[in-house]
Design a protein around this motif. Structure first.
Motif, short mmCIF file in Angstrom:
data_model
loop_
_atom_site.label_atom_id
_atom_site.label_comp_id
_atom_site.label_asym_id
_atom_site.label_seq_id
_atom_site.Cartn_x
_atom_site.Cartn_y
_atom_site.Cartn_z
N UNK A 166 1.15 12.84 1.75
CA UNK A 166 2.13 11.79 2.06
C UNK A 166 3.00 11.42 0.85
N UNK A 167 2.69 11.97 -0.31
CA UNK A 167 3.48 11.68 -1.51
C UNK A 167 4.75 12.52 -1.45
N UNK A 168 5.90 11.85 -1.55
CA UNK A 168 7.17 12.56 -1.50
C UNK A 168 7.45 13.29 -2.81
N UNK A 201 0.85 -1.19 0.00
CA UNK A 201 0.00 0.00 0.00
C UNK A 201 0.88 1.24 0.00
N UNK A 202 0.46 2.25 -0.76
CA UNK A 202 1.23 3.49 -0.78
C UNK A 202 0.34 4.66 -1.19
N UNK A 203 0.80 5.90 -0.88
CA UNK A 203 0.00 7.08 -1.18
C UNK A 203 0.14 7.53 -2.63
N UNK A 234 -2.23 -4.35 -4.67
CA UNK A 234 -1.70 -3.03 -4.36
C UNK A 234 -2.87 -2.15 -3.97
N UNK A 235 -2.73 -1.47 -2.84
CA UNK A 235 -3.76 -0.54 -2.41
C UNK A 235 -3.24 0.87 -2.60
N UNK A 236 -3.95 1.62 -3.42
CA UNK A 236 -3.61 3.02 -3.67
C UNK A 236 -4.44 3.88 -2.73
N UNK A 237 -3.78 4.69 -1.92
CA UNK A 237 -4.46 5.59 -0.99
C UNK A 237 -4.29 7.03 -1.46
N UNK A 238 -5.40 7.71 -1.69
CA UNK A 238 -5.31 9.12 -2.08
C UNK A 238 -4.97 9.94 -0.84
N UNK A 239 -3.68 10.24 -0.72
CA UNK A 239 -3.16 11.02 0.40
C UNK A 239 -2.04 11.91 -0.12
#
Length: 143
Positions: free
Chosen positions: A55-57, A9-11, A47-52
Motif C-alpha cells: 500500500x506504500x506509494x 494511520x498510514x502504511x 499515529x498508527x503505522x501499519x506494515x503494508x
C-alpha cells in the motif's frame, strides 16, 4: 477534562524501521505494538503505522499527500537545529519565508523511510493560518 487526540494511520514498508525513525527523529513515544502495526504519539497526536508494503506509494506518485504539524516558533527552531545536526535529508530544508511581514512562517519537509512526507511549520502570527476565533470554534478546548 479530556482533550481530543488527533489520530492518523498510514502504511509503511517496514514497521521496525519506521518506528525507530519517528522515535529517533522526533522523540515520539511508542504506544501499543502488535505484529504488523504500532501506535506512536507525536505532536499531541496518535499515529498508527501499519506494515503494508503493497500500500506504500512509490515516491513519484505521492503528489501533495503529506501530514504535518504546526509548532510554536521556538519549538520549530529547536527541531530544525536538531534535525540539521542529525544530517536529516530534507525534501525542503528548514527555511523562513515572508520575513518581517504578518505572514512570516517557517517550514521544513522530510520523509519517513517509506516516503511518507512530513511537513513541520511555525507561524510568527498564527492568525495567518487560522484566526484564533476560527480555531476555537473547531477546538473548544483551546483557550
Amino acid at each position: 477534562m479530556f482533550r481530543p487526540i488527533f489520530h492518523l494511520a498510514f502504511p509503511v514498508q517496514n514497521l521496525e524501521e519506521s518506528k525507530d525513525f519517528y522515535v529517533t527523529t522526533f522523540g515520539a513515544k511508542v504506544g501499543r505494538v502488535r505484529d504488523k502495526w504500532c501506535d506512536i504519539f507525536l505532536f499531541e497526536g496518535q499515529i498508527t503505522l501499519h506494515e503494508r508494503p503493497s500500500e506504500v506509494l512509490p515516491i513519484g506518485e505521492h503528489g501533495v499527500r503529506h501530514w504535518g504539524a504546526v509548532l510554536a516558533w521556538d519549538d520549530w527552531e529547536a527541531l530544525a537545529d536538531r534535525l540539521n545536526e542529525m544530517r536529516i535529508q530534507f525534501k525542503v530544508k528548514p527555511n523562513v519565508s515572508f520575513v518581517g511581514t504578518d505572514a512570516e512562517q517557517a517550514k521544513m519537509l522530510l520523509s519517513d523511510p517509506s516516503g511518507n512526507a512530513i511537513e513541520v511549520k511555525a507561524y510568527k502570527n498564527l492568525s495567518v493560518a487560522l484566526s484564533i476565533e476560527d480555531f476555537q470554534k473547531c477546538s473548544p478546548t483551546v483557550t
